[in-house]
Write a protein that holds these residues in place. Sequence first.
Motif, PDB file in Angstrom:
ATOM      1  N   ASP A 179       0.150  -5.138  -5.901  1.00 19.36           N
ATOM      2  CA  ASP A 179       0.612  -3.757  -5.812  1.00 19.36           C
ATOM      3  C   ASP A 179      -0.584  -2.820  -5.725  1.00 19.36           C
ATOM      4  OD1 ASP A 179       1.996  -1.412  -5.854  1.00 19.36           O
ATOM      5  OD2 ASP A 179       2.719  -1.609  -7.920  1.00 19.36           O
ATOM      6  N   HIS A 180      -0.731  -2.162  -4.573  1.00 21.73           N
ATOM      7  CA  HIS A 180      -1.799  -1.182  -4.352  1.00 21.73           C
ATOM      8  C   HIS A 180      -1.167   0.135  -3.889  1.00 21.73           C
ATOM      9  CE1 HIS A 180      -5.005  -4.232  -4.549  1.00 21.73           C
ATOM     10  NE2 HIS A 180      -4.159  -5.020  -3.903  1.00 21.73           N
ATOM     11  N   GLN A 181       0.041   0.451  -4.392  1.00 19.65           N
ATOM     12  CA  GLN A 181       0.793   1.591  -3.881  1.00 19.65           C
ATOM     13  C   GLN A 181       0.163   2.931  -4.240  1.00 19.65           C
ATOM     14  OE1 GLN A 181       4.931   1.064  -4.920  1.00 19.65           O
ATOM     15  NE2 GLN A 181       5.186  -0.545  -3.399  1.00 19.65           N
ATOM     16  N   GLU A 182      -0.804   2.956  -5.150  1.00 21.81           N
ATOM     17  CA  GLU A 182      -1.509   4.195  -5.459  1.00 21.81           C
ATOM     18  C   GLU A 182      -2.645   4.421  -4.474  1.00 21.81           C
ATOM     19  OE1 GLU A 182      -1.862   1.577  -8.071  1.00 21.81           O
ATOM     20  OE2 GLU A 182       0.254   2.000  -8.364  1.00 21.81           O
ATOM     21  N   GLN A 183      -2.926   3.442  -3.615  1.00 23.68           N
ATOM     22  CA  GLN A 183      -4.083   3.507  -2.717  1.00 23.68           C
ATOM     23  C   GLN A 183      -3.631   3.559  -1.261  1.00 23.68           C
ATOM     24  OE1 GLN A 183      -6.325  -0.041  -3.467  1.00 23.68           O
ATOM     25  NE2 GLN A 183      -6.388   0.281  -5.677  1.00 23.68           N
ATOM     26  N   GLU A 184      -4.459   4.182  -0.446  1.00 21.19           N
ATOM     27  CA  GLU A 184      -4.258   4.134   1.004  1.00 21.19           C
ATOM     28  C   GLU A 184      -4.828   2.807   1.499  1.00 21.19           C
ATOM     29  OE1 GLU A 184      -2.889   6.320   3.289  1.00 21.19           O
ATOM     30  OE2 GLU A 184      -2.199   7.521   1.598  1.00 21.19           O
TER      31      GLU A 184
ATOM     32  N   TRP B 136       0.856  -1.187   0.000  1.00 27.82           N
ATOM     33  CA  TRP B 136       0.000   0.000   0.000  1.00 27.82           C
ATOM     34  C   TRP B 136       0.892   1.237   0.000  1.00 27.82           C
ATOM     35  CZ3 TRP B 136      -5.046  -1.244  -0.473  1.00 27.82           C
ATOM     36  CH2 TRP B 136      -5.439  -2.518  -0.082  1.00 27.82           C
ATOM     37  N   ARG B 137       0.303   2.401  -0.178  1.00 35.57           N
ATOM     38  CA  ARG B 137       1.046   3.659  -0.171  1.00 35.57           C
ATOM     39  C   ARG B 137       1.722   3.882   1.187  1.00 35.57           C
ATOM     40  NH1 ARG B 137      -2.569   8.406  -1.588  1.00 35.57           N
ATOM     41  NH2 ARG B 137      -2.439   7.404  -3.606  1.00 35.57           N
TER      42      ARG B 137
END
Length: 190
Positions: free
Chosen positions: A58-63, A8-9
């Motif tokens: 990969d959810h690095q664009e999301q909180e 996550w982010r």
Amino acid sequence: VQILLKLWRNGFSLDDGELRSYSDPTNAQFLESVKRGEIPLELQRLVHGGQVNLDMEDHQEQEYVKPRLRFKAFSGEGQKLGSLTPEIVSTPSSPEEEEKSILNSPVLIDDSMPATKIQIRLADGSRLIQRFNQTHRIKHIRDFIIQSRPAFATTDFVLVTTFPNKELTDESLTLQEADILNTVILQQLK
């Protein structure tokens, strides 16, 4: 063991667990192991040397959003209410005790014939587990109880199946004829 690592982010999570911050040194060490293509020590301990399949999302664009709890079926142990036996709680015996009671048994088993295990819950709260041949008769169960617990020799009791409750009155029936192979039998005092 199948494990899902979500990035996550503001951190990462394992199998929809709590968010783990990137800034925590323990978590940084965990991620470094993953980047090197190694299984992190934490996961090695978790599986006790077994095989780990680590999937990543990969959810690095999301909180991070805490997932809603999913329905998990009851996986515990049930207890029968309103039992026919007295209200004495018996503690389950260990497998070693069960094997010992089978080895010291007064019942003669013909190993060339089909056999079954019968668990007998006694009125005093204890239990006996015994191997019988399928051709043994219900009378042999009664005799086994008396030989194992001589105090019941002078006590009037009946043998009953658990569900559906059925009193085993015809003691000349074989265990197979009575349809009680690999079952639990209750001893009820009269």
